[in-house]
Enzyme design. Structure first.
Site, short mmCIF file in Angstrom:
data_model
loop_
_atom_site.label_atom_id
_atom_site.label_comp_id
_atom_site.label_asym_id
_atom_site.label_seq_id
_atom_site.Cartn_x
_atom_site.Cartn_y
_atom_site.Cartn_z
N ASN A 93 0.87 -1.17 0.00
CA ASN A 93 0.00 0.00 0.00
C ASN A 93 0.91 1.23 0.00
O ASN A 93 1.52 1.54 1.01
CB ASN A 93 -0.89 -0.04 1.24
CG ASN A 93 -1.72 1.23 1.41
OD1 ASN A 93 -1.78 2.06 0.50
ND2 ASN A 93 -2.34 1.39 2.57
N HIS A 150 -9.37 0.94 5.04
CA HIS A 150 -8.05 1.13 5.66
C HIS A 150 -8.19 2.05 6.88
O HIS A 150 -9.01 2.96 6.88
CB HIS A 150 -7.06 1.73 4.66
CG HIS A 150 -5.66 1.72 5.19
ND1 HIS A 150 -5.20 2.71 6.02
CD2 HIS A 150 -4.67 0.81 5.08
CE1 HIS A 150 -3.95 2.41 6.39
NE2 HIS A 150 -3.61 1.27 5.83
N GLU A 176 -6.60 4.51 7.87
CA GLU A 176 -6.51 5.95 7.60
C GLU A 176 -7.82 6.48 7.00
O GLU A 176 -8.21 7.62 7.24
CB GLU A 176 -5.29 6.24 6.71
CG GLU A 176 -4.00 6.07 7.53
CD GLU A 176 -2.87 5.35 6.83
OE1 GLU A 176 -2.80 5.39 5.59
OE2 GLU A 176 -2.03 4.75 7.53
N GLY A 231 2.79 2.12 10.83
CA GLY A 231 3.73 3.23 10.68
C GLY A 231 4.44 3.60 11.97
O GLY A 231 5.06 4.66 12.06
N GLU A 235 -5.06 -5.07 10.45
CA GLU A 235 -4.03 -4.06 10.70
C GLU A 235 -4.31 -3.38 12.03
O GLU A 235 -5.09 -2.42 12.08
CB GLU A 235 -4.02 -3.02 9.58
CG GLU A 235 -3.75 -3.58 8.20
CD GLU A 235 -3.18 -2.52 7.27
OE1 GLU A 235 -2.05 -2.68 6.83
OE2 GLU A 235 -3.87 -1.52 7.02
N LYS A 255 0.13 4.26 -0.17
CA LYS A 255 -0.49 5.43 0.47
C LYS A 255 -0.27 6.68 -0.40
O LYS A 255 -0.24 6.56 -1.61
CB LYS A 255 0.03 5.59 1.91
CG LYS A 255 -0.09 4.28 2.71
CD LYS A 255 0.12 4.44 4.18
CE LYS A 255 -0.04 3.08 4.85
NZ LYS A 255 0.02 3.16 6.31
N SER A 274 3.80 -2.25 10.26
CA SER A 274 5.25 -2.33 10.46
C SER A 274 5.83 -3.69 10.08
O SER A 274 6.78 -4.16 10.71
CB SER A 274 5.62 -1.95 11.89
OG SER A 274 5.20 -0.62 12.16
#
Ligand code: 13P
Length: 252
Positions: A10, A96, A98, A174, A168, A12, A214
């Site tokens: 991904n 996702h 985000e 991240g 996730e 992003k 990560s």
């Protein structure tokens, strides 16, 4: 039942057109002919067509990071599933963290997108995961169950062959803080039990559940070695040819 590993990058909101093409071309060289693992990139929407063209003829598929649930019309800034398909994409990533936490997407919106994407003939990667405070409050499975139940409402057992779940944990995205292989395995196994409850044993056994958060070359083999971890959804480590290559090769 043995499930084919599915590892996806991904990207992003990263890369330029040129650096995205360099990344895609580089990875086409290093991993483009691997067929033991399903491979995909999720580049920014404006580069989808170019990246699809770049990886054509390889085993790497491409998907969008998001789409809207209407066919067309006055939805400024949005893209439809048909548009995503039109660029040559096979996949779409939905839900996702985000999208949920930065852009306020609700379980209900994500469900509408999932249903539309499947009817448009896209393979859906449905991302779910709990926040740190939810994990600390013992609500990990409650949250994941709600996101999966509502996200998949109206999706029948046959359509589940076009769905992958990406677990996730938000606290691992991240942050450099990866779920331990045991933590990942525990939640993946519970998600699989939930799929059995919502569908049946065959669907539960066949659905891939990716881990994301990560994941990098140094921890990939251990995570991918867990019985219920069927691949990865990779952010940071998908942006460098050497890292993503090493990570994918750890799954061979
Ligand atoms: P990182 O691999 O950068 O933690 O991101 C994970 C992710 O959000 C993939 O969708």
């Amino acid at each position: 039942m043995s499930r084919k590993l599915f590892i996806a990058g991904n990207w992003k909101m990263n890369t330029t057109l040129q650096s995205g093409l360099d990344l895609a071309n580089g990875l086409k060289e290093t991993i483009g002919s691997i067929d033991e693992i399903e491979l995909a990139f999720f580049p920014p929407a404006v580069y989808l067509k170019s990246i699809c063209d770049a990886v054509a003829g390889s085993n790497i598929g491409v998907g969008a990071q998001n789409m809207y649930f209407e066919d067309s019309g006055a939805f400024t800034g949005e893209i439809s599933g048909a548009m995503v398909k039109d660029t040559g994409c096979k996949y779409v990533l939905l839900g996702h963290s985000e999208r949920r936490h930065v852009f306020g997407e609700t379980d209900e919106m994500i469900n509408r997108k999932v249903l539309k994407a499947l009817s448009d003939g896209l393979h859906v990667v449905l991302a779910v995961g709990e926040l740190l405070e939810e994990r600390e409050a013992g609500k990990t499975m409650e949250v994941n169950e709600r996101q999966i139940r509502i996200g998949l409402e109206g999706v029948d057992a046959a359509a589940m062959s076009n769905v992958t779940i990406a677990y996730e944990p938000v606290w691992a995205i991240g942050t450099g803080k990866t779920a331990s292989p045991e933590q990942a395995q525990e939640t993946h196994a519970k998600i699989r039990q939930l799929l059995e409850k919502l569908y049946n044993a065959d669907v539960a056994a066949a659905t891939r559940i990716q881990y994301g958060g990560s994941m990098k070359p140094s921890n990939a083999a251990e995570l991918l070695g867990q019985p219920d971890v069927d691949g990865g959804l990779i952010g940071g480590a998908s942006l460098k040819v050497e890292d993503f290559t090493a990570l994918v090769k750890a799954g061979l």
